[in-house]
Enzyme design. Structure first.
Site, PDB file in Angstrom:
ATOM      1  NE  ARG A  38      82.588  11.150  91.727  1.00  0.00           N
ATOM      2  CZ  ARG A  38      81.650  11.527  90.861  1.00  0.00           C
ATOM      3  NH1 ARG A  38      81.578  10.961  89.682  1.00  0.00           N
ATOM      4  NH2 ARG A  38      80.785  12.460  91.188  1.00  0.00           N
ATOM      5  CE  LYS A 199      66.370  25.126  84.360  1.00  0.00           C
ATOM      6  NZ  LYS A 199      65.919  23.738  84.206  1.00  0.00           N
ATOM      7  N   GLY A 353      77.770  19.720  92.248  1.00  0.00           N
ATOM      8  CA  GLY A 353      78.821  19.286  91.329  1.00  0.00           C
ATOM      9  C   GLY A 353      79.594  20.434  90.704  1.00  0.00           C
ATOM     10  N   GLY A 376      74.494  15.506  93.146  1.00  0.00           N
ATOM     11  CA  GLY A 376      73.075  15.323  93.458  1.00  0.00           C
ATOM     12  C   GLY A 376      72.847  14.910  94.901  1.00  0.00           C
TER      13      GLY A 376
END
Ligand code: ADP
Ligand code: MG
Length: 398
Positions: A38, A199, A353, A376
């Site tokens: 990052r 999911k 992610g 996210g």
């Protein structure tokens, strides 16, 4: 709508208050950074600002310090690493705001770099308190927002300060917006979306939104079993969201109506336990998965079908691993799809992610058109939501 970037403003001699995403993983014992990805991702913008002879005041959050000072989450290791990468001193502040910080900023000369302490040491950061935002804004003449990973949150350091300062995008932010808008708004066809992960419920928004533009959707990951069960297949003891069976059926119907081809796996890798040393079998979905066995990856026939479909694609978006890629015997499906994308001429965009972690683990990240740095944030972007941390950046005048 295009956003203003650092290139659209005169930075010379200005105090540039830049929000970066330095939320790096730290070693629990030594407190040192275990992955500086990052920090490196924000170097282009940092270097540009310094080349423009500006004074650079950097800020970021790190971890979840719950609105108060916590030495464990100090940005000190980031200052050290950044200083090495830039090959110049990065002055670490003991605080995020306040008279001492203001005094240090006053002493700065063009080309100097200061890093403020963790913005989340103040509750005002997450509360987006106007007072905290104003305290931060005081430190700069212009705000540069390069923290795409935080763009789905309206916090003081990315959104709040934009009330007081002109907010422009850094290069990382600009690249994320460019690629993600392209696939969400104006993809080149044929456009194929690959979805996996755990999911269905996590991905409903992504499926529904991308279905508006996609020509085909390939489904893998654990969520395939909810779809397969919904159409009457025997999925054994695989992970199924029982309360999402109707939803899966409605997604299948909606895809049919929209003439989007929804492709489900025809075989899969099964085992009794999710661990590396365990008996592994490959079964056809038609045959069914026996009770006591769970599907942990897409099978080789499915990989071939997916590869064949992907061959002619001009745009490919991938979110969600095809299987439990973290464990060797179940990583082959994800690996094969990653290789396919890496060698494709299509525009390839990876969101999420764990999906980004997967292509990095296989050493293929550089071969993709774009691997989003925001987990996210990239999902919410793909869902078609307006992200507050992007909305607050000034629009480019036409
Ligand atoms: P992303 O972060 O890219 O959006 P998700 O968080 O939705 O992706 O899903 C990632 C996780 O899904 C991985 O940790 C992977 O192990 C898990 N996964 C994929 N397939 C299966 C499966 N068949 N059974 C259990 N877990 C799975
Ligand atoms: Mg995830």
């Amino acid at each position: 709508m295009a956003k203003m970037t650092v290139k659209d403003v005169d930075l010379k001699g200005k105090r540039v208050l830049m929000r970066a995403d330095f939320n790096c993983p730290l070693d629990e014992k030594t407190g040192e950074i275990t992955d500086d990805k990052r920090i490196r991702a924000s170097l282009d913008t940092i270097k540009y600002v310094l080349e423009m002879d500006a004074k650079l005041i950097l800020m970021s959050h790190l971890g979840r310090p719950k609105g108060k000072r916590d030495a464990k989450y100090s940005l000190k290791p980031v200052a050290r690493r950044l200083s090495e990468l830039l090959n110049k001193p990065v002055k670490m502040m003991d605080d995020t705001i306040g008279p001492k910080v203001e005094e240090s900023v006053k002493q700065m000369r063009p080309g100097d770099v200061i890093l403020l302490e963790n913005t989340r040491f103040y509750p005002g950061e997450k509360e987006n308190s106007p007072d905290f935002a104003e305290q931060l804004a005081k430190l700069g003449d212009i705000h540069v927002n390069d923290a795409f990973g935080t763009a789905h949150r309206a916090h003081a350091s990315n959104v709040g300060v934009a009330k007081y300062l002109l907010s422009v995008a850094g290069f990382l932010m600009e690249k994320e917006i460019r690629y993600l808008s392209k696939v969400v708004i104006s993809p080149t066809h044929p456009y194929i979306v690959i979805l996996g992960g755990v999911k269905v419920s996590d991905k409903i928004g992504v499926i529904k939104n991308l279905m508006k533009k996609a020509d085909m959707i390939l489904i893998g990951g654990a969520m395939m079993f909810t779809f397969l069960k919904a159409i009457g297949k025997a999925v054994g003891s695989s992970l199924v969201e029982e309360d999402k069976l109707d939803l899966a059926r409605s997604i299948i119907d909606e895809a049919n109506e929209k003439k989007v081809k929804l492709v489900l796996p025809i075989d899969c890798v099964i085992a009794q336990e999710m661990k590396s040393k365990t008996e592994r079998r490959i079964v056809d979905i038609e045959e069914g998965i026996p009770m006591g066995w769970k599907g942990f990856d897409i099978g080789p026939k499915t990989v071939e079908i997916f590869k064949d479909k992907l061959q002619n694609a001009k745009t490919i978006v991938w979110n969600g691993p095809m299987g439990v890629f973290e464990i060797k015997p179940f990583s082959e499906g994800t690996h094969a799809i990653a290789e396919m994308l890496a060698n494709s001429d299509a525009m390839t965009v990876i969101g999420g992610g764990d999906s980004a972690a997967a292509v990095e683990r296989f050493g293929l990240a550089d071969k993709m058109s774009h691997v989003s740095t925001g987990g996210g944030a990239s999902l919410e972007f793909l869902e078609g939501k307006e992200l507050p941390g992007i909305a607050s950046i000034k629009d480019k005048e036409m």
